[in-house]
Scaffold this motif. Structure first.
Motif, short mmCIF file in Angstrom:
data_model
loop_
_atom_site.label_atom_id
_atom_site.label_comp_id
_atom_site.label_asym_id
_atom_site.label_seq_id
_atom_site.Cartn_x
_atom_site.Cartn_y
_atom_site.Cartn_z
N LEU A 192 -29.75 5.90 -77.35
CA LEU A 192 -28.49 6.62 -77.49
C LEU A 192 -28.53 7.59 -78.67
CD1 LEU A 192 -25.88 3.79 -76.73
CD2 LEU A 192 -26.55 5.71 -75.26
N VAL A 193 -29.19 7.19 -79.75
CA VAL A 193 -29.30 8.09 -80.90
C VAL A 193 -30.12 9.33 -80.54
CG1 VAL A 193 -30.30 8.34 -83.21
CG2 VAL A 193 -28.98 6.31 -82.64
N LEU A 194 -31.20 9.16 -79.79
CA LEU A 194 -31.99 10.32 -79.35
C LEU A 194 -31.18 11.23 -78.43
CD1 LEU A 194 -35.63 9.05 -78.65
CD2 LEU A 194 -34.74 10.21 -80.66
N MET A 195 -30.39 10.64 -77.56
CA MET A 195 -29.54 11.44 -76.69
C MET A 195 -28.49 12.20 -77.50
SD MET A 195 -29.11 8.80 -73.47
CE MET A 195 -27.99 9.88 -72.56
N ALA A 196 -27.98 11.56 -78.55
CA ALA A 196 -27.00 12.23 -79.42
C ALA A 196 -27.65 13.40 -80.16
CB ALA A 196 -26.43 11.23 -80.42
N ARG A 197 -28.96 13.36 -80.34
CA ARG A 197 -29.67 14.46 -80.99
C ARG A 197 -29.93 15.62 -80.03
NH1 ARG A 197 -29.71 15.33 -86.10
NH2 ARG A 197 -31.65 16.48 -85.84
N GLY A 198 -29.55 15.45 -78.77
CA GLY A 198 -29.67 16.55 -77.82
C GLY A 198 -30.81 16.43 -76.84
N HIS A 199 -31.56 15.33 -76.87
CA HIS A 199 -32.65 15.16 -75.92
C HIS A 199 -32.11 14.66 -74.59
CE1 HIS A 199 -35.52 15.79 -79.16
NE2 HIS A 199 -34.88 14.89 -79.88
N ASP A 200 -32.75 15.07 -73.50
CA ASP A 200 -32.27 14.67 -72.17
C ASP A 200 -32.53 13.19 -71.93
OD1 ASP A 200 -34.93 14.34 -70.48
OD2 ASP A 200 -35.16 16.20 -71.62
N GLN A 201 -31.95 12.66 -70.88
CA GLN A 201 -31.99 11.22 -70.63
C GLN A 201 -33.41 10.72 -70.38
OE1 GLN A 201 -29.30 10.59 -67.37
NE2 GLN A 201 -27.48 11.11 -68.56
N ILE A 202 -34.19 11.47 -69.59
CA ILE A 202 -35.56 11.03 -69.27
C ILE A 202 -36.41 11.01 -70.54
CG2 ILE A 202 -37.68 11.65 -68.05
CD1 ILE A 202 -35.97 12.68 -65.77
N THR A 203 -36.30 12.08 -71.34
CA THR A 203 -37.07 12.14 -72.58
C THR A 203 -36.67 11.03 -73.53
OG1 THR A 203 -37.39 14.54 -72.39
CG2 THR A 203 -37.61 13.57 -74.59
N SER A 204 -35.37 10.81 -73.69
CA SER A 204 -34.88 9.79 -74.62
C SER A 204 -35.33 8.40 -74.18
CB SER A 204 -33.35 9.84 -74.72
OG SER A 204 -32.92 11.09 -75.19
N PHE A 205 -35.16 8.10 -72.89
CA PHE A 205 -35.54 6.80 -72.36
C PHE A 205 -37.04 6.56 -72.54
CE2 PHE A 205 -37.28 4.24 -68.91
CZ PHE A 205 -36.50 3.09 -68.98
N SER A 206 -37.85 7.53 -72.14
CA SER A 206 -39.30 7.32 -72.16
C SER A 206 -39.85 7.37 -73.58
CB SER A 206 -40.00 8.37 -71.29
OG SER A 206 -39.81 9.67 -71.81
N ALA A 207 -39.23 8.17 -74.47
CA ALA A 207 -39.71 8.23 -75.85
C ALA A 207 -39.52 6.89 -76.55
CB ALA A 207 -38.98 9.33 -76.62
N VAL A 208 -38.37 6.25 -76.34
CA VAL A 208 -38.13 4.95 -76.95
C VAL A 208 -39.01 3.89 -76.29
CG1 VAL A 208 -36.42 3.15 -77.39
CG2 VAL A 208 -35.78 5.54 -77.60
N ALA A 209 -39.15 3.95 -74.97
CA ALA A 209 -40.03 3.00 -74.28
C ALA A 209 -41.46 3.13 -74.77
CB ALA A 209 -39.96 3.22 -72.78
N ALA A 210 -41.94 4.38 -74.93
CA ALA A 210 -43.32 4.62 -75.34
C ALA A 210 -43.60 4.19 -76.77
CB ALA A 210 -43.67 6.10 -75.18
N THR A 211 -42.58 4.24 -77.64
CA THR A 211 -42.79 3.87 -79.04
C THR A 211 -42.46 2.41 -79.31
OG1 THR A 211 -40.59 4.82 -79.50
CG2 THR A 211 -42.50 6.19 -79.98
N LEU A 212 -41.39 1.90 -78.71
CA LEU A 212 -41.04 0.49 -78.92
C LEU A 212 -42.08 -0.43 -78.29
CD1 LEU A 212 -38.84 -1.34 -80.17
CD2 LEU A 212 -37.73 -1.37 -77.93
N ASN A 213 -42.64 -0.01 -77.16
CA ASN A 213 -43.69 -0.79 -76.50
C ASN A 213 -45.08 -0.46 -77.03
OD1 ASN A 213 -41.74 -1.96 -74.82
ND2 ASN A 213 -41.97 -0.39 -73.26
N ASN A 214 -45.16 0.45 -78.01
CA ASN A 214 -46.45 0.90 -78.57
C ASN A 214 -47.37 1.41 -77.48
OD1 ASN A 214 -46.15 -1.91 -80.74
ND2 ASN A 214 -45.71 0.19 -81.29
N GLY A 216 -47.36 5.09 -76.17
CA GLY A 216 -47.88 6.43 -76.47
C GLY A 216 -47.27 7.51 -75.61
N PRO A 217 -47.88 7.83 -74.45
CA PRO A 217 -47.34 8.91 -73.62
C PRO A 217 -46.06 8.51 -72.92
CG PRO A 217 -49.19 7.85 -72.52
CD PRO A 217 -49.11 7.26 -73.90
N GLY A 218 -45.12 9.46 -72.84
CA GLY A 218 -43.86 9.20 -72.17
C GLY A 218 -43.68 10.11 -70.97
N LEU A 219 -42.46 10.46 -70.69
CA LEU A 219 -42.13 11.36 -69.58
C LEU A 219 -41.30 12.50 -70.13
CD1 LEU A 219 -41.04 8.65 -66.95
CD2 LEU A 219 -43.31 9.65 -67.23
#
Length: 483
Positions: free
Chosen positions: A413-435, A437-440
Motif C-alpha cells: 500500500l505504501v508503494l501504491m501511495a508513492r504512485g506505482h501501479d498495482q502490478i509493480t507494487s505487488f510484485s516489487a514487495v513479493a520479490a523483495t519480501l520473498n528475497n 529478485g525479479p518482479g513484474l
C-alpha cells in the motif's frame, strides 16, 4: 541489555566483514582489472570503523541473552548493508547514487537479487565478482559464519544462531556445540559451491563466470555477471546445472548432512518437507510446460519443458535467474510463479519465502479444521515425518503467516501511495519480501526506475524477509526494551 558487549561483538563482526573486500582485489589483479582503489579504500574504512567500535570495549565480556542476539543481528545486517555499499559508492565505474549503492548491497547480502545496475557486461571484473561474493556470504548467513570463526562469542553464539537461521523450529542442532554446527553448515555450503563451479565449467562457462555464478546459485541469490542473466549463455547444459544446484540449495542442509554421514540418500524422501518441495516443483513445471505449449509460446514441447522447468525452479526457490522474459509469458503463468516464491524453499536452506514446512503445516492445519467440522470431539494431531508436532509450533506458524500477510499488504500500500501501479507494487514487495529478485511490470528487468524513497522502503522489506520478520519486529516492541 549488555550494550558494551553488543558494541564489542559488532566491532569484531565489522572487522571480519572488511576482509570480504580483499578477494575482489586479487581477482582484479589476476585479470588485469585497473579498478582496485575502491576496494582498498573500502577495506580500510570498514576495518577502521570496526576497530574504533571495538577498542573502547575490548575487555567487556558477558554471556549473550536472546534479546542481545536479536539486537546484534538486526544492527549487523543494517550496518552491513551500508558497509557493503562503500565500494559501489567509491567506484567511478558504477555511476549510481548512495541510495542505489545501499540497495544493491542489501539486495546482495540478503540474496534477493533485485538490481539497480544496468550495463553489467561492461563493468570491471572486480565489481562483478564483489556483487557475486556478497550473495555467497549472505546465503548461509554471515552471522553463522561469525559464530563458526569467532570463538570469543562463546555460548552466546546460540542466540545469534537462533536469530539468524530460517524456519519455525530453530533450536535443532546437528552437533552438540553450536560452533561445530555452524562450521558443519559452512563445509556443506562450500562443498556445494565447489561442485557447482566445476559443473558450470564443464558445461561451457569460463572460470570467472563459473565461480561467480556458483556463488549466486548455491546462495539462491540470482545475481549474474550479464544483463541477460543465464540467458546470455543460451545453453541447455548450463541451465541443467543451474536447475540441479538450485534444487539442492533449496533443500534443508540438515538432510545433506544426514545423507553424507549415513551415505544414504533415502533420508531425503523420508522427510515430509522434501517430498512436498519436490512435488510442488514438479506440479508447477507440468502446468507451465503444458500452458506454454498450448499457447504456442514455445511450439515445441522440448523447448516448453526446458524454459518452464528452469523458471519454475529459479522462481520457486527464490533464486531469480532468468533466460527469457518470463514476465511476458501469457495468461496466469507470471503470477503463478510469483506466488510460488511465497512458498520458497525448505527451512534450513539458503532459499527465501515462507518456507515449505510452514506451507505444509498450514495445509495440514486447514485439513484438520475441516475434519473437526465432521468430528467435533475428535483429538487430531498434526504430524511431520510421522511425529506429532507440539501445538505451540502450529500456533507459531499461524502467527507467522498472519504477520507475513499484514506486512506484505502494508508495504504494498505504501508503494501504491508513492504512485506505482498495482502490478509493480505487488510484485516489487513479493520479490523483495520473498528475497526473489525479479518482479513484474516496472520492476521486471530492474529496480532502477523506482524513486529513492521506494528503494529505501524495499531495503527494509529485504531485511525483514531475510530475517523472517520476527527478528526485525521483536525489537520494535516496547516489551523488548523493558528491563
Amino acid at each position: 541489555m549488555q550494550y558494551k558487549v553488543i558494541q564489542r561483538i559488532l566491532g569484531l563482526l565489522l572487522m571480519t566483514f572488511s576482509l570480504t573486500m580483499l578477494p575482489p582485489i586479487l581477482v582484479g589483479w589476476v585479470m588485469g582489472d585497473p579498478v582496485l582503489a575502491p576496494f582498498w579504500e573500502g577495506f580500510a574504512l570498514v576495518l577502521l570503523s570496526g576497530l574504533f567500535m571495538w577498542l573502547p570495549v575490548r575487555r567487556e565480556r558477558g554471556e549473550l541473552r536472546s534479546r542481545d542476539g536479536f539486537l546484534i543481528v538486526v544492527l549487523f545486517w543494517t550496518v552491513l548493508g551500508i558497509s557493503g555499499a562503500v565500494p559501489f559508492i567509491l567506484s567511478d565505474s558504477v555511476e549510481i547514487s548512495v541510495t542505489d549503492a545501499v540497495f544493491e548491497s542489501v539486495s546482495g547480502l540478503t540474496t534477493t537479487g533485485a538490481t539497480v545496475i544496468i550495463g553489467l557486461d561492461s563493468l570491471p571484473r572486480s565489481i562483478l565478482f564483489y556483487r557475486q561474493e556478497l550473495q555467497w556470504l549472505g546465503g548461509m548467513g554471515i552471522i553463522v559464519l561469525a559464530v563458526a570463526i569467532l570463538p570469543m562469542l562463546g555460548v552466546g553464539g546460540m542466540q545469534l544462531y537462533r536469530a539468524e537461521t530460517p524456519g519455525p523450529m530453530k533450536d535443532a542442532k546437528l552437533t552438540p556445540r553450536i560452533t561445530e554446527t555452524a562450521k558443519l553448515l559452512w563445509y556443506i555450503y562450500l562443498a556445494l559451491t565447489l561442485l557447482c563451479t566445476l559443473a558450470y565449467r564443464l558445461a561451457g562457462m569460463d572460470w570467472f563466470d563459473a565461480v561467480s555464478h556458483s556463488f549466486t546459485t548455491v546462495a539462491i541469490g540470482g545475481f549474474s555477471t550479464h544483463d541477460s542473466s543465464l540467458g546470455a549463455f543460451d545453453s541447455s547444459a548450463i541451465e541443467a546445472v543451474a536447475i540441479v544446484f538450485m534444487l539442492l540449495s533449496g533443500i534443508n542442509f540438515a538432510l545433506h548432512f544426514i545423507a553424507w554421514r549415513s551415505i544414504n540418500i533415502l533420508g531425503y524422501w523420508r522427510d515430509s518437507e522434501f517430498r512436498t518441495y519436490i512435488s510442488l516443483m514438479l506440479g508447477l513445471s507440468v502446468v507451465s510446460t503444458l500452458y506454454l505449449f498450448h499457447t504456442e509460446t514455445h511450439p515445441e514441447i522440448g523447448e516448453a519443458l526446458r524454459h518452464s522447468l528452469f523458471h519454475v525452479v529459479s522462481i520457486g526457490t527464490t533464486t531469480g535467474f532468468t533466460t527469457t522474459g518470463y514476465s511476458q509469458w501469457p495468461g496466469f503463468l507470471p503470477v503463478l510463479l510469483l506466488f510460488a516464491s511465497f512458498v520458497g524453499g525448505c527451512a534450513g536452506s539458503t532459499a527465501g519465502g515462507m518456507k515449505v514446512i510452514r506451507f505444509l503445516l498450514l495445509v495440514k492445519q486447514g485439513m484438520r479444521e475441516v475434519s473437526r467440522l465432521i468430528h467435533p470431539n475428535a483429538r487430531i494431531s498434526i504430524k511431520i515425518n510421522r511425529h506429532p508436532l507440539p501445538e505451540n509450533v502450529v500456533e507459531a506458524v499461524w502467527g507467522f503467516f498472519s504477520v507475513y500477510i499484514a506486512v506484505f499488504v502494508m508495504f504494498m500500500l505504501v508503494l501504491m501511495a508513492r504512485g506505482h501501479d498495482q502490478i509493480t507494487s505487488f510484485s516489487a514487495v513479493a520479490a523483495t519480501l520473498n528475497n526473489l529478485g525479479p518482479g513484474l511490470g516496472e520492476v521486471a528487468a530492474s529496480f532502477a526506475t523506482m524513486d529513492d524513497f521506494s528503494k529505501w522502503w524495499l531495503c527494509l522489506t529485504m531485511l525483514m524477509g531475510r530475517l523472517e520478520l520476527f527478528t526485525m519486529l521483536v525489537i520494535l516492541t516496547p516489551a523488548f526494551w523493558r528491563k
